[in-house]
Design an enzyme around this catalytic site. Structure first.
Site, PDB file in Angstrom:
ATOM      1  N   TYR A   1       7.985  12.202   6.975  1.00 42.45           N
ATOM      2  CA  TYR A   1       7.861  10.788   6.601  1.00 42.45           C
ATOM      3  C   TYR A   1       8.219  10.598   5.124  1.00 42.45           C
ATOM      4  CZ  TYR A   1       5.498   6.832   4.526  1.00 42.45           C
ATOM      5  OH  TYR A   1       5.230   5.734   3.762  1.00 42.45           O
TER       6      TYR A   1
ATOM      7  N   SER B   1       7.654   4.592  -1.428  1.00 38.08           N
ATOM      8  CA  SER B   1       6.271   5.051  -1.466  1.00 38.08           C
ATOM      9  C   SER B   1       6.065   6.005  -2.633  1.00 38.08           C
ATOM     10  CB  SER B   1       5.974   5.780  -0.156  1.00 38.08           C
ATOM     11  OG  SER B   1       4.805   6.534  -0.274  1.00 38.08           O
TER      12      SER B   1
ATOM     13  N   LYS C   1      11.522   8.521   2.983  1.00 34.97           N
ATOM     14  CA  LYS C   1      11.478   7.585   1.850  1.00 34.97           C
ATOM     15  C   LYS C   1      12.317   8.139   0.698  1.00 34.97           C
ATOM     16  CE  LYS C   1       8.700   4.606   3.769  1.00 34.97           C
ATOM     17  NZ  LYS C   1       9.258   3.336   4.240  1.00 34.97           N
TER      18      LYS C   1
HETATM   19  N1  UFG Z   1      -8.898  10.728   3.376  1.00 38.49           N
HETATM   20  C1  UFG Z   1     -10.107  11.175   3.849  1.00 38.49           C
HETATM   21  N2  UFG Z   1     -10.408  10.928   5.155  1.00 38.49           N
HETATM   22  C2  UFG Z   1      -9.589  10.270   5.995  1.00 38.49           C
HETATM   23  C3  UFG Z   1      -8.340   9.814   5.510  1.00 38.49           C
HETATM   24  C4  UFG Z   1      -8.030  10.062   4.193  1.00 38.49           C
HETATM   25  O1  UFG Z   1     -10.889  11.793   3.123  1.00 38.49           O
HETATM   26  O2  UFG Z   1      -9.925  10.077   7.169  1.00 38.49           O
HETATM   27  C5  UFG Z   1      -8.575  10.922   1.961  1.00 38.49           C
HETATM   28  C6  UFG Z   1      -7.317  11.708   1.712  1.00 38.49           C
HETATM   29  O3  UFG Z   1      -7.580  13.092   1.673  1.00 38.49           O
HETATM   30  C7  UFG Z   1      -6.860  11.131   0.367  1.00 38.49           C
HETATM   31  C8  UFG Z   1      -7.323   9.678   0.425  1.00 38.49           C
HETATM   32  O4  UFG Z   1      -8.354   9.652   1.402  1.00 38.49           O
HETATM   33  O5  UFG Z   1      -7.533  11.766  -0.683  1.00 38.49           O
HETATM   34  C9  UFG Z   1      -6.240   8.708   0.830  1.00 38.49           C
HETATM   35  O6  UFG Z   1      -5.654   9.129   2.055  1.00 38.49           O
HETATM   36  P1  UFG Z   1      -4.715   8.167   2.924  1.00 38.49           P
HETATM   37  O7  UFG Z   1      -4.331   8.920   4.142  1.00 38.49           O
HETATM   38  O8  UFG Z   1      -5.341   6.834   3.094  1.00 38.49           O
HETATM   39  O9  UFG Z   1      -3.469   7.931   1.979  1.00 38.49           O
HETATM   40  P2  UFG Z   1      -2.470   9.012   1.321  1.00 38.49           P
HETATM   41  O10 UFG Z   1      -2.642   8.914  -0.148  1.00 38.49           O
HETATM   42  O11 UFG Z   1      -2.566  10.328   1.939  1.00 38.49           O
HETATM   43  O12 UFG Z   1      -1.098   8.422   1.816  1.00 38.49           O
HETATM   44  C10 UFG Z   1      -0.720   7.122   1.459  1.00 38.49           C
HETATM   45  C11 UFG Z   1       0.122   6.496   2.549  1.00 38.49           C
HETATM   46  C12 UFG Z   1       1.423   7.201   2.686  1.00 38.49           C
HETATM   47  C13 UFG Z   1       2.079   7.330   1.367  1.00 38.49           C
HETATM   48  C14 UFG Z   1       1.163   7.934   0.350  1.00 38.49           C
HETATM   49  C15 UFG Z   1       1.763   7.892  -1.013  1.00 38.49           C
HETATM   50  O13 UFG Z   1      -0.525   6.569   3.791  1.00 38.49           O
HETATM   51  O14 UFG Z   1       2.234   6.403   3.507  1.00 38.49           O
HETATM   52  O15 UFG Z   1      -0.037   7.191   0.284  1.00 38.49           O
HETATM   53  O16 UFG Z   1       0.985   8.519  -1.945  1.00 38.49           O
HETATM   54  F1  UFG Z   1       3.162   8.107   1.491  1.00 38.49           F
END
Ligand code: UFG
Length: 351
Positions: free
Chosen positions: A162, A137, A166
């Site tokens: 998590y 990831s 990785k």
């Molecule tokens: N976000 C929101 N509201 C939500 C969920 C997310 O505003 O309900 C925002 C987050 O703050 C972030 C973006 O949307 O800016 C993406 O968030 P995600 O949770 O969809 O994804 P992440 O980038 O946090 O995490 C993902 C995967 C992880 C991985 C990571 C690697 O879920 O498994 O990318 O960068 F580790």
């Protein structure tokens, strides 16, 4: 020996093959003529995904799937698979993946994700199968100093167990490959996988309240939830909301097939970013999804979520050069296919 294996095909063991990325990758493998053995304990997947895979690929190709319901930590189950099938390579998806839950349950996360990988590589070694693709990831890059992220960008501190699993599994697999040159290992660092198979038959079906943006947005769009909570609008990004490199799950699946085809007769451990190279903000995603579903998706601005970075996106030139792989779908395509899946399956695989 596996009597179903045809002379041209090779048999791939896919751990977590009933899950989101796993199921899409299984479709691509079957379309390439491969034989597939799925091992999945269904702890975060639905058995119905297997019927849907069969529907997508058709009866003949579906005969090349074997499903074994087992935990990857179950060494006896792995031994039985390696004894029965002539496994050429393994794609290892199985693992716990909820960032927030990992903070609450670190022992379960370290034990399951690292433990099952060790059990798997030990079984592989004992059965003489040393070709492995691991689901890593972009989280291993932590809070980046510079964008876009290349495979040479430093691995940095993770913000949750998590992410550390990785991070550590990558190092474990590097050590495995270093110790024995017969190993051929590829670490694929995914950016943010979204979208669904264009048929709408398989897609992401998270249990409980989704942690990730896209499943949350699509559940709001379909009326299961009231509004998207946007975590922060004061980041140093064009509209203040977090920026990520969203990649269509079909592109990601194709990336695994490209890596598998590239690997034959290699030795060592290679790492590849799988993303599109384009950063998209939370508000841009909500707008693109509103376009795709034909109505405004409501949202509210909330404080930042702890552990989030402001922006990340990939440089994917290494995968383009070596694997001949490049993402084909844009964010509009991803939202269209996520919506197609969600609107036809408002409650996921359960209807
Ligand atoms: N976000 C929101 N509201 C939500 C969920 C997310 O505003 O309900 C925002 C987050 O703050 C972030 C973006 O949307 O800016 C993406 O968030 P995600 O949770 O969809 O994804 P992440 O980038 O946090 O995490 C993902 C995967 C992880 C991985 C990571 C690697 O879920 O498994 O990318 O960068 F580790």
């Amino acid at each position: 020996m596996n009597d179903k294996l045809d002379a041209n095909g090779t048999c791939v063991l896919v751990t977590g093959g009933a899950g989101f990325i796993g199921s899409h990758t299984v479709v691509c493998l079957l379309e390439q003529g491969k034989e597939v053995v799925i091992v999945d304990d269904l702890s975060n997947a639905n058995e119905k995904a297997l019927d849907r895979i069969a529907q997508i690929v058709g009866e003949e190709a579906a005969e090349r799937i074997t499903f074994v319901r087992a935990d990857v930590n179950d060494r006896a189950a792995l031994d039985a698979i390696f004894e029965e099938f002539d496994i050429d390579s393994v794609i290892h998806f199985a693992g716990y993946k909820a960032v927030g839950e990992s903070v609450e349950k670190p022992i379960e996360y370290y034990s399951n994700n690292i433990g099952n990988t060790l059990t798997l590589v030990d079984a592989m070694r004992d059965h003489g199968c040393k070709k492995l693709i691991f689901s890593s990831s972009a989280t291993v890059y932590g809070d980046p100093d510079a964008l876009p992220l290349t495979e040479e960008s430093p691995k940095k501190m993770c913000t949750n167990p998590y992410g550390w699993t990785k991070w550590m599994i990558e190092e474990i697999l590097r050590s495995v490959a270093f110790a024995d040159p017969e190993w051929d290992i590829v670490l694929l660092r995914y950016f943010n996988p979204i979208g669904a198979h264009p048929s709408g038959l398989i897609g992401e079906d998270p249990k409980g309240i989704p942690n990730n943006l896209l499943p949350y947005v699509s559940q709001v769009a379909v009326g299961r939830r009231e509004a998207v909570h946007v975590f922060g609008n004061d980041y140093d990004t064009p509209d203040g909301t977090g920026v990520r490199d969203y990649i269509h799950v079909m592109d990601l699946a194709a990336g695994h097939v490209a890596a598998l085809n590239w690997m034959s007769d290699k030795s060592g451990c290679e790492v590849f970013n799988l993303g599109t190279g384009t950063g998209t903000s939370v508000l841009q995603i909500i707008n693109a999804f509103s376009e795709a579903c034909g109505h405004e998706v409501p949202y509210v601005i909330e404080p930042r979520r702890p552990g989030d970075v402001s922006a990340n996106y990939a440089d994917c030139s290494k995968a383009a050069e070596l694997l001949g792989w490049k993402a084909q779908y844009n964010v509009a395509d991803m939202c269209r296919d996520s919506w197609n899946w969600q609107s036809h399956n408002p409650n996921g695989f359960e209807g």
